[in-house]
Write a protein that holds these residues in place. Structure first.
Motif, mmCIF file in Angstrom:
data_model
loop_
_atom_site.group_PDB
_atom_site.id
_atom_site.type_symbol
_atom_site.label_atom_id
_atom_site.label_comp_id
_atom_site.label_asym_id
_atom_site.label_seq_id
_atom_site.Cartn_x
_atom_site.Cartn_y
_atom_site.Cartn_z
ATOM 1 N N GLY A 59 0.851 -1.139 -0.044
ATOM 2 C CA GLY A 59 0.091 -0.027 0.020
ATOM 3 C C GLY A 59 0.883 1.311 0.130
ATOM 4 O O GLY A 59 0.340 2.219 -0.456
ATOM 5 N N THR A 60 2.044 1.226 0.501
ATOM 6 C CA THR A 60 2.987 2.415 0.474
ATOM 7 C C THR A 60 4.395 2.226 -0.330
ATOM 8 O O THR A 60 4.590 3.233 -0.848
ATOM 9 N N THR A 87 0.900 -10.478 8.397
ATOM 10 C CA THR A 87 1.894 -9.254 7.973
ATOM 11 C C THR A 87 1.286 -7.936 8.415
ATOM 12 O O THR A 87 0.228 -7.622 8.070
ATOM 13 N N LEU A 88 1.959 -7.137 9.171
ATOM 14 C CA LEU A 88 1.256 -6.014 9.753
ATOM 15 C C LEU A 88 2.126 -4.890 9.030
ATOM 16 O O LEU A 88 3.394 -4.713 9.291
ATOM 17 N N GLY A 89 1.289 -4.112 8.459
ATOM 18 C CA GLY A 89 1.781 -2.929 7.604
ATOM 19 C C GLY A 89 0.555 -1.923 7.586
ATOM 20 O O GLY A 89 0.052 -1.617 8.381
ATOM 21 N N THR A 90 0.345 -1.655 6.119
ATOM 22 C CA THR A 90 -0.821 -0.801 5.678
ATOM 23 C C THR A 90 -1.879 -1.385 6.277
ATOM 24 O O THR A 90 -2.918 -0.634 6.615
ATOM 25 N N GLY A 91 -2.130 -2.680 6.070
ATOM 26 C CA GLY A 91 -3.345 -3.373 6.563
ATOM 27 C C GLY A 91 -2.631 -4.595 7.331
ATOM 28 O O GLY A 91 -1.627 -4.630 7.774
ATOM 29 N N ILE A 92 -3.572 -5.417 7.103
ATOM 30 C CA ILE A 92 -3.029 -6.916 7.966
ATOM 31 C C ILE A 92 -3.454 -8.068 6.939
ATOM 32 O O ILE A 92 -4.371 -8.295 6.657
ATOM 33 N N GLY A 93 -2.258 -8.730 6.429
ATOM 34 C CA GLY A 93 -2.436 -9.980 5.536
ATOM 35 C C GLY A 93 -2.275 -11.076 6.483
ATOM 36 O O GLY A 93 -1.720 -11.156 7.412
ATOM 37 N N SER A 94 -2.738 -12.228 5.724
ATOM 38 C CA SER A 94 -2.647 -13.561 6.545
ATOM 39 C C SER A 94 -2.458 -14.493 5.456
ATOM 40 O O SER A 94 -2.866 -14.563 4.467
ATOM 41 N N LYS A 148 -0.484 0.931 10.060
ATOM 42 C CA LYS A 148 -0.695 2.246 9.569
ATOM 43 C C LYS A 148 -1.769 2.773 10.671
ATOM 44 O O LYS A 148 -1.838 3.868 10.988
ATOM 45 N N ALA A 149 -2.541 1.881 11.396
ATOM 46 C CA ALA A 149 -3.360 2.267 12.636
ATOM 47 C C ALA A 149 -2.503 2.734 13.660
ATOM 48 O O ALA A 149 -2.913 4.086 14.464
ATOM 49 N N LYS A 150 -1.283 2.200 13.840
ATOM 50 C CA LYS A 150 -0.572 2.986 15.153
ATOM 51 C C LYS A 150 0.075 4.160 14.619
ATOM 52 O O LYS A 150 -0.020 5.140 15.580
ATOM 53 N N VAL A 173 7.420 -4.223 10.607
ATOM 54 C CA VAL A 173 7.441 -4.464 11.866
ATOM 55 C C VAL A 173 8.399 -5.413 12.431
ATOM 56 O O VAL A 173 8.815 -5.443 13.597
ATOM 57 N N SER A 174 8.572 -6.416 11.988
ATOM 58 C CA SER A 174 9.212 -7.605 12.123
ATOM 59 C C SER A 174 10.705 -7.414 12.303
ATOM 60 O O SER A 174 11.312 -8.116 12.790
#
Length: 261
Positions: A10-11, A132-139, A170-172, A208-209
């Motif tokens: 997303g970024t 995956t924690l980033g612009t969204g959350i992937g699984s 992104k929420a953070k 973030v990992s």
């Protein structure tokens, strides 16, 4: 063996040739910013820019942050909605001149396959969930090493909201949360996912990992083991290259079988 992988986010859009013997990048990755709006044509152009940076001419694997079936985009939560219904594999192939075979798959699925093969999930059975924690959350959901594709668990409802709007990186950033407050949100999300799927292992991926010490020790009340992704934010690129290799092998095998007939 080297095959090229591109990870659309997303970024940012990043890619590099991948050494599939080592499960690592063969060269330092090249990254460009994701255009806004992230339309199919704009993003395809950026993918082309990344690929041409390396003067690559061969099989290409590309990830996309959404549901992908047969190279066609079925959802685009963090991209322009005009992506839905687009044959992304064909679009990117045209951008690159039509001579390269292109394989497109969900971004978290790609990262998960890479982690299960080369990283934190290697040799692990049972139920494993990469997030995956980033612009969204992937699984990416695995049962005894087998992928259940396009799980998209970042869109589970959490406290009346799409989970990724509360627990993504992104929420953070959007809400200027401290690591402690954000870790509490991630904890609530993991507890919810654990209630539904009872995983043996959570692998936390995305950028973030690289900083697991900032938040993983703050997460409590989750029974499953929680570890950071070993391939960190390169997992998607590696998994994309793996998918391209698998497509090439399948195409070669089919051609050989057809030739015998």
């Amino acid at each position: 063996m080297q095959i090229f992988g591109v990870d659309i986010g997303g970024t940012g859009i990043k890619g590099a040739p991948v050494d599939l013997e080592r499960g690592d990048l063969a060269q330092e990755r090249h990254k460009v910013l994701t255009p806004h709006p992230a339309t199919p044509e704009g993003v395809a152009g950026c993918v082309g820019e990344v690929v041409r940076h390396f003067e690559w001419d061969g099989p290409l694997g590309v990830t996309f942050p959404g549901v992908v079936t047969g190279g066609v985009i079925r959802s685009a939560a963090n991209m322009d909605k005009s992506w839905i219904g687009v044959d992304a594999a064909a679009l990117i192939a045209r951008e690159l001149g039509g001579g390269m075979p292109v394989t497109v798959l969900n971004d978290a699925d790609a990262a998960g396959v890479a982690e299960m093969t080369y990283g934190a999930g290697r040799g692990r059975g049972g139920t494993v969930l990469l997030l995956t924690l980033g612009t969204g959350i992937g699984s990416a959901l695995f049962t005894d090493g087998r992928l259940v594709p396009n799980s998209e668990l970042g869109h589970l409802e959490l406290k009346g909201h799409d989970a990724e709007t509360r627990a993504s990186v992104k929420a953070k950033e959007d809400h200027d949360l401290t690591w402690e407050r954000w870790a509490h949100r991630v904890q609530r999300y993991l507890q919810h996912v654990e209630m539904l799927f009872s995983p043996d292992l959570f692998i936390i991926g995305g950028g973030v990992s690289r900083k697991p010490e900032k938040f993983l020790p703050l997460i409590e009340g989750v029974r499953a083991e929680i570890v950071p992704a070993k391939l960190q934010n390169n997992a998607g690129i590696v998994g994309a290259a793996m998918a391209a290799k698998a497509t090439k092998a399948a195409t070669t095998a089919k051609a050989a079988t057809t030739g015998k007939k």
